[in-house]
Design a protein around this motif. Structure first.
Motif, PDB file in Angstrom:
ATOM      1  N   LEU A  58       0.837  -1.200   0.000  1.00 19.27           N
ATOM      2  CA  LEU A  58       0.000   0.000   0.000  1.00 19.27           C
ATOM      3  C   LEU A  58       0.864   1.239   0.000  1.00 19.27           C
ATOM      4  CD1 LEU A  58      -2.869  -0.695   2.582  1.00 19.27           C
ATOM      5  CD2 LEU A  58      -3.195  -0.030   0.202  1.00 19.27           C
ATOM      6  N   ALA A  59       0.387   2.304  -0.637  1.00 22.14           N
ATOM      7  CA  ALA A  59       1.076   3.599  -0.616  1.00 22.14           C
ATOM      8  C   ALA A  59       0.076   4.670  -0.204  1.00 22.14           C
ATOM      9  CB  ALA A  59       1.665   3.921  -1.982  1.00 22.14           C
ATOM     10  N   THR A  60       0.412   5.437   0.816  1.00 23.50           N
ATOM     11  CA  THR A  60      -0.441   6.533   1.273  1.00 23.50           C
ATOM     12  C   THR A  60       0.047   7.844   0.669  1.00 23.50           C
ATOM     13  OG1 THR A  60       0.924   6.878   3.242  1.00 23.50           O
ATOM     14  CG2 THR A  60      -0.914   5.331   3.437  1.00 23.50           C
ATOM     15  N   PRO A  61      -0.811   8.875   0.610  1.00 27.90           N
ATOM     16  CA  PRO A  61      -0.378  10.157   0.040  1.00 27.90           C
ATOM     17  C   PRO A  61       0.852  10.744   0.707  1.00 27.90           C
ATOM     18  CG  PRO A  61      -2.761  10.107   0.227  1.00 27.90           C
ATOM     19  CD  PRO A  61      -2.252   8.876   0.929  1.00 27.90           C
ATOM     20  N   SER A  62       1.016  10.477   2.010  1.00 27.06           N
ATOM     21  CA  SER A  62       2.176  11.015   2.723  1.00 27.06           C
ATOM     22  C   SER A  62       3.397  10.119   2.629  1.00 27.06           C
ATOM     23  CB  SER A  62       1.823  11.236   4.199  1.00 27.06           C
ATOM     24  OG  SER A  62       1.309  10.041   4.767  1.00 27.06           O
ATOM     25  N   SER A  63       3.253   8.953   2.003  1.00 29.25           N
ATOM     26  CA  SER A  63       4.367   8.014   1.776  1.00 29.25           C
ATOM     27  C   SER A  63       5.033   7.526   3.057  1.00 29.25           C
ATOM     28  CB  SER A  63       5.434   8.654   0.859  1.00 29.25           C
ATOM     29  OG  SER A  63       4.867   9.005  -0.385  1.00 29.25           O
ATOM     30  N   ASP A  64       4.301   7.545   4.160  1.00 23.41           N
ATOM     31  CA  ASP A  64       4.884   7.082   5.424  1.00 23.41           C
ATOM     32  C   ASP A  64       4.052   5.985   6.079  1.00 23.41           C
ATOM     33  OD1 ASP A  64       2.706   8.531   6.230  1.00 23.41           O
ATOM     34  OD2 ASP A  64       3.783   9.829   7.631  1.00 23.41           O
ATOM     35  N   GLY A  65       3.121   5.395   5.323  1.00 28.33           N
ATOM     36  CA  GLY A  65       2.324   4.312   5.876  1.00 28.33           C
ATOM     37  C   GLY A  65       1.182   4.753   6.756  1.00 28.33           C
ATOM     38  N   VAL A  66       0.820   6.040   6.710  1.00 28.22           N
ATOM     39  CA  VAL A  66      -0.279   6.564   7.517  1.00 28.22           C
ATOM     40  C   VAL A  66      -1.245   7.311   6.610  1.00 28.22           C
ATOM     41  CG1 VAL A  66      -0.965   7.994   9.487  1.00 28.22           C
ATOM     42  CG2 VAL A  66       1.253   6.812   9.514  1.00 28.22           C
ATOM     43  N   LEU A  67      -2.531   6.949   6.681  1.00 33.08           N
ATOM     44  CA  LEU A  67      -3.562   7.676   5.943  1.00 33.08           C
ATOM     45  C   LEU A  67      -4.159   8.711   6.885  1.00 33.08           C
ATOM     46  CD1 LEU A  67      -5.045   7.808   3.208  1.00 33.08           C
ATOM     47  CD2 LEU A  67      -6.822   6.370   4.232  1.00 33.08           C
ATOM     48  N   ARG A  68      -3.949   9.982   6.570  1.00 27.68           N
ATOM     49  CA  ARG A  68      -4.356  11.065   7.463  1.00 27.68           C
ATOM     50  C   ARG A  68      -5.601  11.777   6.936  1.00 27.68           C
ATOM     51  NH1 ARG A  68       1.199  10.838   7.819  1.00 27.68           N
ATOM     52  NH2 ARG A  68       2.042  10.952   9.949  1.00 27.68           N
ATOM     53  N   PHE A  69      -6.558  12.008   7.843  1.00 25.13           N
ATOM     54  CA  PHE A  69      -7.758  12.772   7.534  1.00 25.13           C
ATOM     55  C   PHE A  69      -7.649  14.131   8.214  1.00 25.13           C
ATOM     56  CE2 PHE A  69      -8.777   8.319   7.364  1.00 25.13           C
ATOM     57  CZ  PHE A  69      -9.645   8.186   6.291  1.00 25.13           C
ATOM     58  N   ASP A  70      -7.996  15.185   7.500  1.00 25.74           N
ATOM     59  CA  ASP A  70      -7.916  16.534   8.065  1.00 25.74           C
ATOM     60  C   ASP A  70      -9.150  16.882   8.882  1.00 25.74           C
ATOM     61  OD1 ASP A  70      -5.450  17.030   6.748  1.00 25.74           O
ATOM     62  OD2 ASP A  70      -6.548  17.442   4.887  1.00 25.74           O
ATOM     63  N   THR A  71     -10.301  16.306   8.512  1.00 25.48           N
ATOM     64  CA  THR A  71     -11.558  16.607   9.194  1.00 25.48           C
ATOM     65  C   THR A  71     -12.370  15.336   9.339  1.00 25.48           C
ATOM     66  OG1 THR A  71     -12.726  17.078   7.122  1.00 25.48           O
ATOM     67  CG2 THR A  71     -11.628  18.936   8.212  1.00 25.48           C
ATOM     68  N   GLN A  72     -13.370  15.365  10.206  1.00 20.26           N
ATOM     69  CA  GLN A  72     -14.332  14.275  10.284  1.00 20.26           C
ATOM     70  C   GLN A  72     -15.158  14.247   8.998  1.00 20.26           C
ATOM     71  OE1 GLN A  72     -16.470  14.166  14.180  1.00 20.26           O
ATOM     72  NE2 GLN A  72     -15.130  15.871  14.699  1.00 20.26           N
ATOM     73  N   GLY A  73     -15.540  13.058   8.572  1.00 19.26           N
ATOM     74  CA  GLY A  73     -16.359  12.928   7.378  1.00 19.26           C
ATOM     75  C   GLY A  73     -15.614  13.067   6.072  1.00 19.26           C
ATOM     76  N   GLN A  74     -14.298  13.185   6.107  1.00 21.48           N
ATOM     77  CA  GLN A  74     -13.508  13.351   4.893  1.00 21.48           C
ATOM     78  C   GLN A  74     -13.241  12.003   4.231  1.00 21.48           C
ATOM     79  OE1 GLN A  74      -9.453  14.745   5.469  1.00 21.48           O
ATOM     80  NE2 GLN A  74      -9.523  15.948   3.590  1.00 21.48           N
ATOM     81  N   VAL A  75     -13.157  11.994   2.903  1.00 29.41           N
ATOM     82  CA  VAL A  75     -12.804  10.796   2.146  1.00 29.41           C
ATOM     83  C   VAL A  75     -11.370  10.929   1.667  1.00 29.41           C
ATOM     84  CG1 VAL A  75     -13.316   9.356   0.142  1.00 29.41           C
ATOM     85  CG2 VAL A  75     -15.186  10.452   1.392  1.00 29.41           C
TER      86      VAL A  75
END
Length: 520
Positions: A153-170
């Motif tokens: 898997l590759a996350t946008p931050s390339s560090d293995g963590v999928l980060r959401f900025d707000t609740q309800g975000q996709v």
């Protein structure tokens, strides 16, 4: 090979630097890929990393199987090019602030269903905690060759963590997978075992050139995966708008799973394993996730997570009722007494339960923890003598909002289920009075007895998420049992899932066991 090793180290460092810490931990570990499909009598390998984050050298380090899985195991150090160096199964040292890469080999002696194989990463000075999906390996062993899918898997931050900025975000992440085994139809799905109501997940197969979906987004997608074929996928994660995803990389994990067909339905209220054993898992990988929560002062609720490396459920009814139990036939758990909250921390006099019994080696002790409202509960239990320790961490489930404030009395007839079998029936009238009969699970070599049941559901909200008491006839099974549970709707059935905890220790019946009350 370099990509796998780099991501393994990224996952390891994410776990190290991003999670809430109760005490300094100097030894961490991770593996990639997180799953393999093996053939009997043939070695199957994965890469591992052990990281010494302390200021002094760790000596006599090794890796071994933590359980009795049917695998012959071997480990060997590797160099920067992933080539084995030194002699296999020889302990080694790890200098301060240094990582050591390893090649781990598993050779099954017999066919075995999918099992999450736990490993012990140990040095003289420290032992790494077991973290499912990070330093465990999900293995399936077959008599004949099967698909063997290695995903990443590759996350946008390339560090293995999928980060959401707000609740309800996709948010989305991408994946690539290669099948180095036999061709087969495969169901590809995304799962969040400890976050069933915190995030919604969908997948699609993608065009490897531009990343666009070739199929509609769905909970799963079926593909015919040819031998030596590479396919690409996207995972779409929709964070709930009434809950966060806490910064607990061991619990807050999103898995991409490659199952034989058909993919199974997962029962989130059964804390037994990350994935069902059948149909077999032929590949899996995961990333951590973080999303902001709603905040507030409320700490009560259902928390799903890990107790000593095993899936478990934490029920917080109040600071004088904290129950933590792991799944399976033999239960480890914590039944907390009066607690003392203080600005995000918690301490309590506690009873520890091992193998379903109040044991002298576990007994009375204390629990200390950190927590965040509608987010997480994390801590440890220590016996009064100083050992053993139960470590636990769990994420708040927003289902708590639906069940905690339930004020209806659970009127009707309920079948009491233990280990998937009915052990009795109770009825509850409009006043909350309980009547019925039950065969309590026996212990200590005693014969099971059928007992009369009487009592009343707990006050306040009656049942719901609140305390319910089953008073067992003292001339039969005694003493009293307390049921700590919560409502869960499964299809057209209402279920109260939780734990029965004995009021006082007594030989002959289990002191703590998981039960479900299913409305008839």
């Amino acid at each position: 090979m370099f990509v796998l090793r780099f991501v393994a180290f990224a996952c390891l460092t994410t776990t190290l630097f991003s999670s809430p810490v109760l005490a300094q931990v100097v030894l961490r570990s991770s593996v990639l890929p997180n799953s393999r499909a093996a053939t009997v009598n043939q070695a199957t390998t994965v890469f591992a990393t052990m990281l010494n984050s302390g200021d002094s050298e760790l000596a006599n380090c090794s890796v071994s199987l933590a359980g009795s899985d049917p695998y012959t195991f071997s480990y060997q150090r590797t160099d920067a090019a992933n080539a084995p160096v030194g002699t296999a199964d020889t302990p080694f040292s790890i200098p301060a602030n240094t990582a050591q890469s390893l090649l781990l080999a598993f050779t099954p002696s017999q066919a075995a269903p999918g099992t999450e194989v736990q490993l012990t990463y140990r040095c003289d000075e420290a032992t790494a905690s077991i973290i499912p999906g990070v330093n465990t390996v999900f293995l399936t062993a077959s008599d004949t060759a099967t698909p063997d899918i290695i995903p990443i898997l590759a996350t946008p931050s390339s560090d293995g963590v999928l980060r959401f900025d707000t609740q309800g975000q996709v948010r989305a992440m991408s994946a690539a997978a290669i099948n180095i085994g036999e061709a087969a139809d495969i169901d590809v799905s995304a799962q969040a075992p400890f976050l069933p109501n915190n995030v919604s997940l969908q997948v699609c197969e993608t065009n490897p050139v531009n990343g666009t979906c070739l199929t509609a987004r769905a909970s799963s997608v079926r593909v015919n995966f040819a031998r030596n074929q590479t396919r690409t996928f996207a995972v779409f994660a929709d964070a709930a708008d009434n809950a966060g995803i806490p910064n607990l990389p061991a619990v807050s994990r999103l898995y991409l799973v490659f199952n034989g067909v058909p993919a199974p339905e997962r029962d989130v209220d059964t804390a037994s394993a990350l994935f069902p054993a059948t149909p077999p898992v032929y590949g899996a990988t995961s990333s951590a996730a973080i999303a902001p929560g709603p905040g507030g002062d409320e700490v009560l609720g259902i928390y799903r997570g890990i107790l000593n490396g095993e899936p478990g459920v934490l029920l917080v009814h109040g600071f004088n009722q904290v129950i933590m139990g792991g799944g399976g036939t033999l239960i480890d758990g914590i039944s907390s007494g009066v607690g003392f909250p203080n600005a995000g921390s918690y301490s309590a006099t506690t009873t520890g339960i091992g193998d379903s019994e109040y044991l002298p080696r576990v007994g009375i002790g204390s629990t200390s923890a950190t927590y965040q409202s509608r987010s997480f509960f994390r801590g440890s239990y220590r016996h009064i003598s100083g050992s053993p320790i139960y470590d636990f961490q769990a994420a708040w489930d927003p289902e708590s909002l639906n069940v905690f404030y339930a004020d209806d009395t659970p009127v009707g007839s309920w079948s009491i289920m233990y280990e998937s079998a009915s052990i009795g029936t109770v009825t509850v009238d409009a006043g909350g009075n309980i009547d019925g009969a039950i065969t309590w699970p026996a212990a200590d070599g005693a014969a099971a007895e059928q007992c009369d049941v009487a009592g009343i559901t707990g006050g306040g909200g009656r049942a719901g998420f609140n305390l319910g008491t089953f008073i067992v006839n003292a001339d039969g099974c005694g003493p009293s049992f307390y049921f700590h549970g919560y409502y869960a709707d499964r299809g057209n059935q209402r279920v109260m899932a939780g734990y029965a905890v004995k009021q006082a220790s007594r030989s002959g019946t289990l002191d703590m066991f998981p039960v479900e009350l299913i409305r008839q």
